[in-house]
Each structure stands twice: as structure tokens, then as C-alpha cells.
Design an enzyme around this catalytic site. Structure first.
Site, PDB file in Angstrom:
ATOM      1  N   LYS A   1     -17.533  -5.351  47.134  1.00  0.00           N
ATOM      2  CA  LYS A   1     -18.892  -5.889  47.249  1.00  0.00           C
ATOM      3  C   LYS A   1     -19.599  -5.339  48.484  1.00  0.00           C
ATOM      4  O   LYS A   1     -20.746  -4.914  48.425  1.00  0.00           O
ATOM      5  CB  LYS A   1     -18.851  -7.418  47.294  1.00  0.00           C
ATOM      6  CG  LYS A   1     -20.228  -8.060  47.363  1.00  0.00           C
ATOM      7  CD  LYS A   1     -20.139  -9.578  47.425  1.00  0.00           C
ATOM      8  CE  LYS A   1     -19.674 -10.168  46.119  1.00  0.00           C
ATOM      9  NZ  LYS A   1     -19.758 -11.657  46.123  1.00  0.00           N
TER      10      LYS A   1
ATOM     11  N   GLU B   1      -8.988  -2.303  53.192  1.00  0.00           N
ATOM     12  CA  GLU B   1      -7.997  -1.678  52.320  1.00  0.00           C
ATOM     13  C   GLU B   1      -8.659  -0.745  51.307  1.00  0.00           C
ATOM     14  O   GLU B   1      -8.205   0.381  51.082  1.00  0.00           O
ATOM     15  CB  GLU B   1      -7.184  -2.756  51.581  1.00  0.00           C
ATOM     16  CG  GLU B   1      -6.383  -3.678  52.479  1.00  0.00           C
ATOM     17  CD  GLU B   1      -7.162  -4.917  52.897  1.00  0.00           C
ATOM     18  OE1 GLU B   1      -6.527  -5.873  53.346  1.00  0.00           O
ATOM     19  OE2 GLU B   1      -8.418  -4.920  52.785  1.00  0.00           O
TER      20      GLU B   1
ATOM     21  N   GLY C   1     -15.031 -12.897  44.006  1.00  0.00           N
ATOM     22  CA  GLY C   1     -14.146 -11.820  43.571  1.00  0.00           C
ATOM     23  C   GLY C   1     -13.124 -12.248  42.541  1.00  0.00           C
ATOM     24  O   GLY C   1     -12.869 -11.543  41.557  1.00  0.00           O
ATOM     25  N   ARG C   2     -12.532 -13.420  42.714  1.00  0.00           N
ATOM     26  CA  ARG C   2     -11.473 -13.855  41.795  1.00  0.00           C
ATOM     27  C   ARG C   2     -12.020 -14.290  40.447  1.00  0.00           C
ATOM     28  O   ARG C   2     -11.244 -14.582  39.539  1.00  0.00           O
ATOM     29  CB  ARG C   2     -10.641 -14.952  42.445  1.00  0.00           C
ATOM     30  CG  ARG C   2     -11.425 -16.156  42.938  1.00  0.00           C
ATOM     31  CD  ARG C   2     -10.569 -17.013  43.876  1.00  0.00           C
ATOM     32  NE  ARG C   2     -11.283 -18.128  44.471  1.00  0.00           N
ATOM     33  CZ  ARG C   2     -12.028 -18.053  45.560  1.00  0.00           C
ATOM     34  NH1 ARG C   2     -12.193 -16.885  46.163  1.00  0.00           N
ATOM     35  NH2 ARG C   2     -12.621 -19.123  46.069  1.00  0.00           N
TER      36      ARG C   2
ATOM     37  N   GLU D   1      -6.363 -19.423  46.250  1.00  0.00           N
ATOM     38  CA  GLU D   1      -7.493 -19.055  47.102  1.00  0.00           C
ATOM     39  C   GLU D   1      -8.638 -20.040  46.905  1.00  0.00           C
ATOM     40  O   GLU D   1      -9.400 -20.318  47.837  1.00  0.00           O
ATOM     41  CB  GLU D   1      -7.950 -17.628  46.795  1.00  0.00           C
ATOM     42  CG  GLU D   1      -8.942 -17.079  47.819  1.00  0.00           C
ATOM     43  CD  GLU D   1      -9.148 -15.573  47.693  1.00  0.00           C
ATOM     44  OE1 GLU D   1      -8.281 -14.822  48.188  1.00  0.00           O
ATOM     45  OE2 GLU D   1     -10.144 -15.160  47.075  1.00  0.00           O
TER      46      GLU D   1
ATOM     47  N   HIS E   1      17.064 -16.486  33.557  1.00  0.00           N
ATOM     48  CA  HIS E   1      18.304 -15.987  34.165  1.00  0.00           C
ATOM     49  C   HIS E   1      18.149 -15.832  35.677  1.00  0.00           C
ATOM     50  O   HIS E   1      18.922 -15.109  36.308  1.00  0.00           O
ATOM     51  CB  HIS E   1      18.683 -14.654  33.521  1.00  0.00           C
ATOM     52  CG  HIS E   1      18.957 -14.781  32.053  1.00  0.00           C
ATOM     53  ND1 HIS E   1      20.201 -15.068  31.542  1.00  0.00           N
ATOM     54  CD2 HIS E   1      18.128 -14.702  30.990  1.00  0.00           C
ATOM     55  CE1 HIS E   1      20.139 -15.137  30.225  1.00  0.00           C
ATOM     56  NE2 HIS E   1      18.878 -14.918  29.858  1.00  0.00           N
TER      57      HIS E   1
ATOM     58  N   LYS F   1      -9.062 -11.131  57.978  1.00  0.00           N
ATOM     59  CA  LYS F   1      -9.819  -9.875  58.089  1.00  0.00           C
ATOM     60  C   LYS F   1     -10.396  -9.708  59.492  1.00  0.00           C
ATOM     61  O   LYS F   1     -10.346  -8.622  60.079  1.00  0.00           O
ATOM     62  CB  LYS F   1     -10.961  -9.866  57.064  1.00  0.00           C
ATOM     63  CG  LYS F   1     -10.529  -9.807  55.607  1.00  0.00           C
ATOM     64  CD  LYS F   1     -11.762  -9.840  54.710  1.00  0.00           C
ATOM     65  CE  LYS F   1     -11.399  -9.852  53.245  1.00  0.00           C
ATOM     66  NZ  LYS F   1     -12.599  -9.926  52.382  1.00  0.00           N
TER      67      LYS F   1
END
Length: 551
Positions: free
Chosen positions: A210, A216, A271-272, A357, A388, A516
Site C-alpha cells: 500500500k 520487506e 491488508g488481511r 492480527e 500423527h 516496524k
């Protein structure tokens, strides 16, 4: 009218649930099924192509009614209307949260600051379709004139987890010959290993940020750009091979991406919740726009179900209130999501961000400390594999861990008896969680094998399984774009309903922002660009010195 100013734990509905929990504390689900022959069918609801069986819960009609009354008392109807209408629901950033508008049909009207945003959404969808068709047809090519064969989506968080989930989950619907790769981690291994398999002349890059400043994403994009230039590309050719989804058009232009190759991100979508937007370009380029639109349609159907179905038949409401039930009244610390479908292997990762979040908050919307637990730890993985591994903790551990089992009725790949065996595994795990095995039953089983009575008594406690562990089973006919869209939207709305009960803002993420901020303060010191001073604590300073000593 609901009293929205009442303290949650002092509400009469909350107190009634405390009493209901006490009444159920010594009741086993075996007894609930024994005493209620219709329980399985009464505790089953359908919506948007999904079926929820919630009969295996520590729940009675009375406690379910109290949960639904709590939702009403907390103003769920009003808050739900505000969400869909574009009101300010992200209170700390003073924004609406209109991910639902991203899948609204073209005739809808959703206004932000007096302007209907639906036409702009559909113009963006049309641009996505034009790009997808041009890439698939070979009309849009790389700088050598060769067709694109690979797309690299560079993003992190919601710009990564949602699109990756969908692209992988709907792999059987893949159109054309585009292979999508995702780069998120700032660990250089991620981008290096991804680029090592690609050819620059046939690779299209999507930079998804955005702000176009996410550390990153920007660092990985710069590495990709340099790789492109070092392997035959030119500055002029960057415009053919790099596109952006961002709100910062000028920053993208400085990178070399022209406005015509930039798709919008709006501040009214977190974002999510953004895979339904142009952030979903990796999905569209991989699956084709027809299937991307089908994904939107499935989510839209769940939106309508959430808005219209009565609480007692409303999948997101029921699932959310069950989560509140176990988090706040049974001291459950975590929740397992167990998809019995290999294509859904990345679903828990996406839901971790969506839920934790959103609801990992400790103050109310008015800034007061909560005096109750909020978001549980969400985790999980492909169900049959987990049996398992960590299912042992679910069955015999000391923690109460509610679970969602998710499985299609029809297999995508009907190999031999695999799907019947998979379905049997799913049902057996749900039954084991519910019914368990008493010590007496375990001892009798051992005796039946011929074991001596003393040995059977010694071993029986180790084989006893308490049961009475709650779970839901979510069914769909088959995993399709429509059913996946409905499934993801179901969990979005479940997350929102929980936030309404806990009176928290599920659309901000200041804890993420703090990390951040601190990272941006530390990085110059690690790069040798800032000398002296302190990072704020001796432990961090010590490790900075250690890092620099190895440089």
C-alpha cells in the site's frame, strides 16, 4: 435496545453464561447425545454452500440461547449494518472497513465520504481482467517478445498469505501456463531461491505494498529489479516486467513502474482482508478472471447469509459465539483449524493473520483495559498429517483446544479409496474428541486381548482418553472457487463478530506497527549508518555489537 455502555462481564447475559457453564461442567457430551436423539440434526446449519455441524460442543439449547442473546445485547445487528454500510468501524484510524464492497455486485451502492465506491471497484476488476487476458493470450509479452510463463508476487502479510492460499487451493482451476511464485520473507534465501529458477525475459513481477515503503517488500523488489537488469533487462524494460498494487503511485513511478501498470489499494481495506482486490492479481493471473469472479461470488453469497440469516441459523454468528464461549468461559487458550484437504494446507496461515492480527487486542474501542480474554491463539494444519503429530495433545493433553474440521464431500482426485479413508479419519478424530474412551473401556479392551488383569489395570490409565473436547465440522460439496470464497468470508465475519462481543477494534494493528517502527530505528545501526547512542536497551545494544563484529 442493547445497552452498549454496559461492561461486558457485568451483563446479565454474561452472568447467565457463567451459570450455564457451571451447570455443564460435570456433563459429558456422551450424555448430551444419549439424552437428545435429534441433537445432530438440530445443531446443523447451512449457508452459502457450506454446512456446519456444531453438535459436538459443550452446549445445550439454553446455553446457545444465552450466547445469541449476548450477541444481541452487544449490538451485533447495529455493528454489522455499520460494517456493510461503510460507517467508521476502524475507530483508531477513523476508517470504514469495506472488504465486503470488493465483492459487491455492480448494481450495489456503498458510499465512502459521499461517493459510491462500487463503480471504481468494478473498473479495477475490468483492468485486472484486461491484463489477465492480455497475458494469457500472449498480447502482452516481455521485452524480448516472449510470452510470460511466471509471475512473482512480492508482498508480505495480507498481500501474501491470502493470495497464496487461494492460488494454491484452486490449483486445479489453473488457466493457461502461468506459474505463480510468492516472495515475502526478508531472509535473502526466499528471493534468491525463487529467482534462481526463472528467466527474466518471461517473468512478470507484482510489487504489492500500500505504501510502497514496506521494508520487506521494497527490499525484495529492489533485489528482483537488480536481478532483472543484471540478466539482460534494461531500465526501459522494467515497465514491461514490473507492476504495482499500491496507493503510492509516485513512489512506484520512481521505481520504474508507470501509472498505467499500477493498480489501486484503498485505505478502507485492511491488508488481511485485501485478497478480493487487485492484491488478488496473482490469483487472477494464475486461475483466470472467470474463476476470480467466482471466488468473489462465493464470498458475496456468504456476505448475504451473514446479513440475512437469523442468529440461530447464521454460520459466522454461531462459530464466533462458540469461540467466545470457550475463550471466556472454559479458559481455552487456542483454537485448531484442521482442513482435511491437501489444497487447503495454507488456510491456517491465512486465518492466523486474519484472526490474531484482528483480535489480538487488550483495550476496548474506547481505550479501556479489558478484564477478559480476547483473541485465542489460532493454529493448525492438514488434518490427516496432524493426527500423527499434534492431535495427541488435543486428545490427552491438559489443555482444552476446540477445533474446526473442514472437509469436502467429493474429492478433487478420487484415487482408490483415499477419500473414504480421509473422511473416516476426519469423523474418527471428531468422535474421539467428543466421546473419548473411559478407563474402564480401556481396561476391558486390554483384557479382551488376553492381557493379565494386573497388567491391564496398570496400562488402562495411559490409554484412557477423557473426550468432552469440542469441535465443529464444516462441510462443502467440493472445493471450488465459490466454496472457497464462502469459506474465507465465513472466517472474516466470524472474526468480526468476536470483536463486537469483546468491544475491540479488529481493523487496526498497532502492535505490528511498533515492530516496524523499532526495526527502522535499528537498521541504520546495523548498516553502520548511525554511530553511537543506544537502541533503547542493553540487550539490543549487545546484539547489535555482536552483529557488527562479524561484518
Amino acid at each position: 435496545m442493547p445497552d452498549t455502555n454496559a461492561t461486558l462481564t457485568s451483563r446479565k447475559e454474561w452472568l447467565a453464561l457463567n451459570a450455564a457453564r457451571e451447570q455443564l461442567a460435570s456433563t459429558h457430551m456422551r450424555d448430551l447425545f444419549r439424552d437428545d436423539p435429534d441433537r445432530a440434526t438440530r445443531y446443523q446449519v447451512e449457508g452459502a454452500g457450506l454446512t456446519l455441524d456444531f453438535s459436538r460442543n459443550r452446549l445445550t439449547d439454553e446455553s446457545l440461547q444465552h450466547l445469541l442473546q449476548l450477541a444481541q445485547a452487544c449490538g451485533l445487528e447495529k455493528r454489522r449494518a455499520a460494517l456493510f454500510d461503510g460507517d467508521i468501524v476502524n475507530v483508531t484510524e477513523h476508517r470504514p472497513a469495506l472488504h465486503t464492497a470488493l465483492r459487491a455486485d455492480e448494481s450495489s451502492v456503498v458510499c465512502v465520504q459521499g461517493e459510491n465506491i462500487v463503480p471504481e471497484i468494478h473498473r479495477t476488476l475490468a483492468r485486472m481482467e484486461a491484463l489477465t487476458n492480455a497475458v494469457h493470450s500472449g498480447e502482452r509479452t516481455g521485452f524480448t517478445g516472449d510470452r510470460f510463463t511466471d509471475v512473482v508476487s512480492i508482498g508480505i502479510g495480507g498481500s501474501f498469505l491470502g493470495p497464496k492460499l487461494v492460488a494454491e487451493a484452486l490449483h486445479p482451476y489453473r488457466q493457461g501456463s502461468i506459474t505463480c511464485h510468492f516472495v515475502a520473507n526478508i531472509d535473502g534465501t526466499d528471493v534468491t531461491e525463487t529467482l534462481s529458477t526463472l528467466k527474466p525475459e518471461t517473468t512478470l513481477f507484482l510489487v504489492q505494498s500500500k505504501s510502497f515503503r514496506t521494508q520487506e517488500t521494497l527490499e525484495n523488489s529492489l533485489v528482483a529489479r537488480q536481478w532483472f537488469l543484471d540478466n539482460g533487462g534494461t531500465d526501459a524494460a522494467v515497465a514491461k516486467h514490473f507492476m504495482a498494487v499500491t496507493a503510492n503511485v509516485e513512489e512506484a513511478r520512481r521505481f520504474g513502474i508507470e501509472p498505467d501498470n499500477t493498480f489501486p489499494m484503498w485505505d478502507w481495506v485492511g491488508g488481511r482482508y485485501s485478497l478480493w482486490s487487485a492484491i488478488g492479481l496473482p490469483i487472477a493471473l494464475t486461475l483466470g478472471m472467470k474463476h476470480f469472479r467466482a471466488l468473489l461470488a462465493g464470498a458475496r453469497t456468504m456476505d448475504e447469509h451473514f446479513r440475512q440469516a437469523p442468529p440461530e441459523a447464521n454460520l459466522p454468528v454461531i462459530m464466533a459465539m462458540l469461540s467466545v464461549w470457550y475463550t471466556n468461559f472454559w479458559d481455552a487458550q487456542s483454537h485448531a483449524v484442521l482442513p482435511y484437504d491437501e489444497y487447503l494446507k495454507f488456510l491456517p496461515e491465512h486465518l492466523q493473520q486474519l484472526d490474531m492480527e484482528s483480535n489480538g487486542k487488550r483495550v476496548t474501542q474506547r481505550g479501556a483495559d479489558v478484564n477478559y480474554q480476547t483473541g485465542p491463539i489460532l493454529w493448525g494444519g492438514v488434518g490427516a498429517n496432524g493426527q500423527h503429530a499434534y492431535h495427541q495433545l488435543i486428545h490427552q493433553g491438559t489443555r482444552l483446544i476446540p477445533a474446526d474440521f473442514i472437509i469436502p464431500l467429493k474429492a478433487r482426485h478420487p484415487v482408490a479409496h483415499h477419500h473414504a479413508a480421509l473422511f473416516a479419519n476426519c469423523l474418527s478424530q471428531a468422535r474421539a474428541m467428543m466421546a473419548g474412551k473411559t478407563e474402564a473401556e480401556a481396561e476391558q479392551e486390554l483384557l479382551d486381548t488376553g492381557l493379565a488383569p494386573d497388567a491391564a489395570r496398570r496400562l488402562a490409565p495411559h490409554k484412557a482418553i477423557p473426550g468432552n473436547r469440542p469441535c465443529n465440522i464444516l462441510l462443502m460439496e467440493q472445493l471450488t472457487p465459490e466454496s472457497l470464497g464462502a469459506l474465507i468470508a465465513l472466517y472474516e465475519h466470524r472474526t468480526f463478530v468476536q470483536s463486537v462481543i469483546w468491544d475491540i477494534d479488529c481493523f487496526d494493528q498497532w502492535g505490528v506497527e511498533l515492530g516496524k517502527q523499532i526495526g527502522n530505528e535499528i537498521l541504520p545501526r546495523l548498516l553502520g549508518e548511525a554511530q553511537g547512542g543506544s537502541a533503547g536497551d542493553s540487550a539490543t545494544d549487545n546484539l547489535i555489537r555482536l552483529f557488527l563484529s562479524r561484518g
